[in-house]
Design an enzyme around this catalytic site. Structure first.
Site: not given
Ligand SMILES: Cc1cc2nc3c(=O)[nH]c(=O)nc-3n(C[C@H](O)[C@H](O)[C@H](O)COP(=O)(O)O)c2cc1C
Length: 389
Positions: A158, A257, A281, A314
């Protein structure tokens, strides 16, 4: 389970998740950052992109399967890495892995998960691993050895989190790191007895406050402790040199990412990584960031087939996923949707979330006269062209 089936879309699962989870945890999952502009922009991007139906195409034999990294998958989704999913439900990360396995898609484990990669691997799912680079690179490299030993062949680095984003609601709710115990927080938890009994008390009975399972034992803190150990702080000096170093060390597939600039996508292509995820993200980091849908066509163009391009952020409807696929994404990562399902109904809830999006995607495809995801990629897409011009 019957109650789950009354949730007909991701928003309805979200409402059920909101009832189950303490507010602090729900908002941590649900919300964005600062003024939540990026979050709104995500919805706007999907809503403004029109898809024109095509008629009289025989779509009786349609399927949303894709071949991703040489493997056939029944649907073009990956469960995205989400920190602390093990707080949403007891053993949440294992339940997500099982849901992914049932659907035949990969589950990406977060560096900041509550359950270790070794324990999650027992679920038998195809696991990917998401990496945040710690200040002490040697500890990061040791973590990668653990990950590789579990048979993981895909690493997502990431790259969009150089510093912790400013999420003020977490501070108000006491849900920052460390989690700050407060009367308000205690009342919040008390008002959610199903979560208290089914998740928190079970975790406490098992070994006290949970922590992040991938932190080296000497630095493993509970979520209620400040991450005071310098070596495992999020490194704000991660650079292209780290990508080159990881490329040298990691034998498997490497994915970046959080790429949104075509220039960065081009540069990534020169480092030997196999793929990028075009992502903001989930609207949780830079609040001024564009929506992936708006930049995807330019990035796909710039990359010109030399690298696989994935996308996320999203997605709440199958039609949102259809738009990302039509704009050139090889597959779509899902963050909150399976988490809402997980909160609403454990593994069955996460499976239900995937099933809803799968069904909506295939309906969208049929209404567009597309039998396959490849057909979807060839449709004309005025909403997208307008956004990316
Ligand atoms: C509660 C939560 C925790 C997340 N933790 C991480 C993480 O630890 N590492 C990371 O690369 N992305 C993290 N993300 C981002 C997700 O990998 C992803 O990019 C994002 O949730 C996509 O959007 P969406 O929730 O609308 O599908 C997190 C997202 C959420 C909602």
């Amino acid at each position: 389970m019957a109650a789950l089936q009354t949730c007909l879309n991701i928003d309805e699962l979200r409402l059920r998740a909101r009832r189950f989870l303490p507010r602090g945890l729900f908002e941590y999952i649900d919300r964005g950052t600062e003024d939540e502009t990026a979050l709104r922009r995500l919805r706007d991007s999907f809503e403004q992109a029109e898809l024109t139906p095509r008629v009289l195409v025989d779509c009786s034999e349609r399927h949303a399967g894709v071949t991703l990294f040489g493997r056939d998958r029944p649907l073009p989704f990956v469960i995205a890495p989400t920190a602390a999913a093990g707080l949403v439900r007891y053993d949440g990360e294992v339940l997500l892995a099982r849901a992914a396995r049932a659907a035949g898609i990969p589950f990406c484990v977060s560096t900041q998960s509550i359950t270790s990669i070794e324990a999650i691997a027992e679920a038998g799912a195809e696991l990917w691993f998401q990496l945040y680079v710690w200040r002490d690179r040697s500890l990061t490299h040791a973590l990668l050895d653990r990950v590789a030993a579990c048979g993981v062949d895909t690493l997502i680095l990431t790259v969009d989190t150089a510093v912790s984003p400013k999420r003020e609601y977490n501070r108000h709710n006491g849900f920052n790191v460390p989690v700050t115990p407060s009367l308000r927080g205690a009342l919040d938890v008390a008002r959610h007895p199903a979560w208290l009994g089914g998740v928190l008390l079970r975790l406490l009975a098992e070994g006290g406050w949970p922590g992040y399972a991938h932190y080296p034992p000497q630095f493993r803190t509970r979520i209620t402790d400040a991450a005071s150990h310098d070596p495992i702080r999020l490194c704000d000096g991660v650079s292209w040199d780290d990508v080159a170093e990881l490329r040298r060390r990691w034998q498997g597939r490497l994915i970046l990412k959080g790429v949104l600039a075509p220039e960065d996508a081009l540069r990534a292509g020169g480092t030997g990584v196999e793929a990028i995820v075009v992502s903001n993200h989930g609207g949780r980091n830079l609040d001024s960031a564009p929506a992936p849908l708006a930049v995807l066509p330019r990035i796909v163009d710039a990359v010109g087939g030399r690298m696989t391009v994935l996308a996320d952020s999203g997605v709440r409807r199958g039609s949102d996923a259809a738009k990302l696929l039509a704009a050139g994404a090889a597959a779509v990562l899902l963050g909150r949707a399976p988490l809402f399902g997980l909160a609403a109904g454990g593994q069955a809830g996460a499976e239900h979330a995937l099933a809803i999006l799968w069904d909506e995607l295939e309906r969208t495809m049929a209404l567009l006269g597309c039998r396959t995801v490849a057909d979807l990629r060839s449709i004309s897409f005025p909403g997208i062209d307008a956004q990316s011009s």
